[in-house]
Design a protein around this motif. Structure first.
Motif, PDB file in Angstrom:
ATOM      1  N   ASN A   1      -2.648 -11.152  30.044  1.00 40.78           N
ATOM      2  CA  ASN A   1      -1.818 -11.602  28.929  1.00 40.78           C
ATOM      3  C   ASN A   1      -2.621 -12.384  27.898  1.00 40.78           C
ATOM      4  O   ASN A   1      -2.353 -12.299  26.699  1.00 40.78           O
ATOM      5  CB  ASN A   1      -0.652 -12.463  29.441  1.00 40.78           C
ATOM      6  CG  ASN A   1       0.688 -11.814  29.163  1.00 40.78           C
ATOM      7  OD1 ASN A   1       0.748 -10.779  28.507  1.00 40.78           O
ATOM      8  ND2 ASN A   1       1.758 -12.392  29.651  1.00 40.78           N
ATOM      9  N   GLY A   2      -3.593 -13.177  28.349  1.00 42.97           N
ATOM     10  CA  GLY A   2      -4.456 -13.881  27.402  1.00 42.97           C
ATOM     11  C   GLY A   2      -5.242 -12.898  26.556  1.00 42.97           C
ATOM     12  O   GLY A   2      -5.420 -13.091  25.342  1.00 42.97           O
ATOM     13  N   TYR A   3      -5.706 -11.817  27.192  1.00 39.53           N
ATOM     14  CA  TYR A   3      -6.434 -10.771  26.467  1.00 39.53           C
ATOM     15  C   TYR A   3      -5.531 -10.135  25.408  1.00 39.53           C
ATOM     16  O   TYR A   3      -5.932  -9.957  24.255  1.00 39.53           O
ATOM     17  CB  TYR A   3      -6.923  -9.713  27.458  1.00 39.53           C
ATOM     18  CG  TYR A   3      -7.783  -8.626  26.846  1.00 39.53           C
ATOM     19  CD1 TYR A   3      -9.163  -8.755  26.815  1.00 39.53           C
ATOM     20  CD2 TYR A   3      -7.211  -7.473  26.307  1.00 39.53           C
ATOM     21  CE1 TYR A   3      -9.960  -7.760  26.258  1.00 39.53           C
ATOM     22  CE2 TYR A   3      -7.994  -6.482  25.746  1.00 39.53           C
ATOM     23  CZ  TYR A   3      -9.366  -6.628  25.721  1.00 39.53           C
ATOM     24  OH  TYR A   3     -10.149  -5.653  25.160  1.00 39.53           O
TER      25      TYR A   3
ATOM     26  N   ALA B   1       3.471  -1.636  30.026  1.00 39.72           N
ATOM     27  CA  ALA B   1       2.932  -2.726  30.841  1.00 39.72           C
ATOM     28  C   ALA B   1       3.535  -2.705  32.242  1.00 39.72           C
ATOM     29  O   ALA B   1       2.827  -2.906  33.244  1.00 39.72           O
ATOM     30  CB  ALA B   1       3.206  -4.066  30.170  1.00 39.72           C
ATOM     31  N   THR B   2       4.836  -2.439  32.330  1.00 37.97           N
ATOM     32  CA  THR B   2       5.489  -2.382  33.635  1.00 37.97           C
ATOM     33  C   THR B   2       4.937  -1.243  34.474  1.00 37.97           C
ATOM     34  O   THR B   2       4.692  -1.403  35.680  1.00 37.97           O
ATOM     35  CB  THR B   2       7.006  -2.216  33.465  1.00 37.97           C
ATOM     36  OG1 THR B   2       7.513  -3.314  32.700  1.00 37.97           O
ATOM     37  CG2 THR B   2       7.708  -2.175  34.810  1.00 37.97           C
TER      38      THR B   2
ATOM     39  N   GLY C   1       6.299  -7.689  28.538  1.00 36.08           N
ATOM     40  CA  GLY C   1       6.575  -7.005  29.795  1.00 36.08           C
ATOM     41  C   GLY C   1       5.817  -7.622  30.955  1.00 36.08           C
ATOM     42  O   GLY C   1       6.377  -7.829  32.044  1.00 36.08           O
ATOM     43  N   LEU C   2       4.545  -7.928  30.732  1.00 37.64           N
ATOM     44  CA  LEU C   2       3.748  -8.537  31.793  1.00 37.64           C
ATOM     45  C   LEU C   2       4.265  -9.928  32.132  1.00 37.64           C
ATOM     46  O   LEU C   2       4.327 -10.321  33.299  1.00 37.64           O
ATOM     47  CB  LEU C   2       2.280  -8.613  31.368  1.00 37.64           C
ATOM     48  CG  LEU C   2       1.329  -9.259  32.375  1.00 37.64           C
ATOM     49  CD1 LEU C   2       1.345  -8.511  33.702  1.00 37.64           C
ATOM     50  CD2 LEU C   2      -0.095  -9.314  31.824  1.00 37.64           C
TER      51      LEU C   2
ATOM     52  N   THR D   1       5.695 -11.012  35.687  1.00 39.68           N
ATOM     53  CA  THR D   1       5.088 -12.154  36.377  1.00 39.68           C
ATOM     54  C   THR D   1       6.136 -13.173  36.790  1.00 39.68           C
ATOM     55  O   THR D   1       6.114 -13.692  37.910  1.00 39.68           O
ATOM     56  CB  THR D   1       4.043 -12.824  35.467  1.00 39.68           C
ATOM     57  OG1 THR D   1       3.031 -11.875  35.130  1.00 39.68           O
ATOM     58  CG2 THR D   1       3.408 -14.016  36.155  1.00 39.68           C
ATOM     59  N   ALA D   2       7.054 -13.491  35.869  1.00 38.29           N
ATOM     60  CA  ALA D   2       8.085 -14.487  36.171  1.00 38.29           C
ATOM     61  C   ALA D   2       8.953 -14.036  37.344  1.00 38.29           C
ATOM     62  O   ALA D   2       9.194 -14.798  38.291  1.00 38.29           O
ATOM     63  CB  ALA D   2       8.944 -14.731  34.937  1.00 38.29           C
TER      64      ALA D   2
END
Length: 549
Positions: free
Chosen positions: A52-54, A308-309, A435-436, A440-441
């Motif tokens: 996600n940072g990327y 992403a999923t 989506g990521l 993650t959550a």
């Protein structure tokens, strides 16, 4: 520049965008190994920022890079992008901790965010007339080919590179050198370094003395910062949904989430206002007055969520449910990425028969159906079924690529081609990031709950294993095997909801898809050179639009 040098430079530009496409999928293959080595699955929220940072840094960099290319020229900026991407790859490989890896990935993303738009702009400047669309086709195809190659490269590296024995033979048993060289996942990042250095050398030699036109103008840095804060805070808030406590804070998580969401909203409003006032605003909301353009961006956003999923959910299913190694991940993710490339290339041909709307709807239906069927996966599901459904999803996603991009650039006109194409790409990346974060959550909350149930007391684990094994200790081999089987079933159950939500999100994209129009795009007939300013001159990239139903 002569044609030979132009072709060499186009090859270098292609290598740059190939690396950027490769990086997304190759990291998905390595992610389970990275999580186990630098963290644990109970730290999934933090580990998710490897990707996600990327995505966040990539999204912010792309529009800025496009504008800077016009002002500084593409040659220097492309060189800078290669340097930053290569340096970030080296730092990521050397990272001793999860935090330093995430920081290195941000550096890498800035370089990748420069390479794609600047590479596209450079190809446009290198070639004229009928050669230009072919050059742009090469750049676009190599981006998707990089994605398609990612799972195979990642699996080859994770499964084939094991330097531990060589380090033992060299007497390097501990220390920083062994840490930097022992783990196979590090070579997923190291592989970019020699390619980047070679590409930089070729780019410097081939582009020596070549310059592109420049224009003056200010960059909306304040708007970019405000937008970065808005998106970043929103993603952090979404990632923390479901947390029972937040490390380092004694406050109620609900209060923290509300504060983050409010701050994200305020930063978004500021970014929008700055974009309206600036002559070249980072976020110009006035562009979304066009219903077609807004619909194309929304389709891109929603399908990005589904992508992403499929990528991360598929990788987790193979690793945590099937307990498959890199070779199994290569088949599953390779099927998805390869099908995306086929669908993206095939959508251009499909537009000659069907309109923008119809091709997009077909792609969305395929993707949504695939996600629904993926929600039925169990530990008994075979690899062939996994690969087939991920391939169907990838084909559907790929079919939406060309129609939404074409609709966006048509809606804004030739003067805003760059802004339109960048917006569609950025919308997809934001959808992937959201989506990521959502995955993650949901996954982290469930993992934390199950972990607490299993280890609530010294004997809690006995509730999750067969009765005949309950007199055995936790570390007994049969108990461990039984717990792994239970965990596999629970992981499959977690993914049911994740895939179904993604299917619903993808289905929602059908509504904006209906606003893309029914135009078909036909190859032009062979005739004399087009008259400057005519319709055929405006479509000299090799397409001609006609009304369709």
């Amino acid at each position: 520049m002569d044609r030979r040098s132009g072709i060499v430079l186009l090859s270098v530009l292609g290598a740059g965008v190939f690396l950027a496409g490769l990086e997304l999928m190759v990291t998905a293959v390595a992610l389970p190994s990275i999580v186990v080595d630098l963290a644990s699955w109970t730290e999934l929220r933090e580990a998710s920022w490897i990707i996600n940072g990327y995505l966040l840094a990539y999204v912010i960099t792309m529009p800025l890079a496009g504008r800077l290319a016009d002002q500084w020229g593409v040659r220097r900026l492309f060189h800078a992008g290669l340097v930053v991407f290569t340096l970030g790859s080296l730092l990521a490989g050397l990272a001793p901790s999860l935090e330093t890896l995430i920081a290195a990935r941000l550096v890498q993303a800035i370089g990748g965010g420069i390479l794609v738009p600047v590479g596209t702009a450079a190809a446009s400047h290198l070639f004229d007339d009928h050669d230009r669309p072919r050059a742009l086709g090469v750049i676009g195809a190599l981006t998707f080919l990089g994605m398609a190659a990612g799972p195979f490269v990642g699996a080859w590296i994770i499964g084939g590179i094991h330097p531990g024995a060589a380090l033992d033979g060299a007497g390097i048993l501990e220390g920083a050198v062994r840490t930097a060289l022992e783990d196979p996942w590090r070579y997923v990042f190291y592989v970019n370094v020699p390619i980047g250095v070679a590409a930089l050398g070729l780019a410097w030699a081939a582009a020596h003395g070549w310059e592109t036109p420049r224009r003056t103008g200010a960059i909306d840095l304040a708007g970019a910062v405000a937008f970065s804060m808005s998106l970043g805070l929103a993603l952090v808030a979404l990632t923390l949904v479901g947390s029972e406590q937040i490390a380092g804070l004694g406050m109620d998580p609900a209060i923290v989430l509300v504060g983050l969401a409010a701050a994200a909203a305020v930063a978004g409003v500021i970014a929008a206002r700055l974009g309206i006032r600036h002559p070249a605003g980072f976020l110009d909301v006035r562009l979304f007055r066009s219903a077609t353009f807004s619909s194309a961006a929304l389709v891109s956003l929603l399908t990005g969520y589904g992508l992403a999923t499929a990528i991360v959910g598929g990788a987790v299913f193979v690793d945590r449910v099937l307990y498959g190694g890199p070779d199994v991940q290569r088949v599953a993710l390779g099927a998805l990425a390869g099908a995306v490339a086929v669908g993206a290339l095939g959508s251009g041909l499909a537009l000659r028969v069907a309109g923008l709307r119809l091709v997009t709807v077909m792609g969305l239906v395929l993707s949504a159906v695939a996600l629904v069927l993926m929600s039925a996966w169990t530990p008994a599901t075979g690899l062939a079924e996994v690969a087939a459904l991920m391939g169907v999803f990838g084909l559907g996603f790929g079919l939406t690529v060309t129609p939404r991009s074409t609709a966006a650039v048509d809606a804004l006109g030739q003067a805003a081609f760059g802004v339109a194409s960048a917006t569609v790409t950025v919308a997809r990346m934001i959808g992937m990031a959201v989506g990521l974060a959502a995955l993650t959550a949901f996954g982290s909350t469930t993992i934390d709950r199950l972990y607490n149930q299993v280890y609530a007391t010294a004997d809690s684990y006995k509730l999750f294993i067969p009765e005949e094994l309950r007199d055995r200790p936790l570390r007994d081999g049969l108990v461990v095997q039984a717990l792994e089987s239970w965990a596999s079933s629970e992981a499959a159950r977690i993914l049911v909801g994740i895939f179904l939500v993604a299917a619903i999100v993808t289905a929602v994209a059908l509504m904006p898809a209906l606003a893309l129009g029914g135009r078909r795009i036909l190859a032009p007939a062979h005739a004399a050179d087009p008259v400057p300013g005519s319709a055929r001159d405006a479509s000299r990239a090799g397409i001609q639009e006609v009304d369709g139903t």
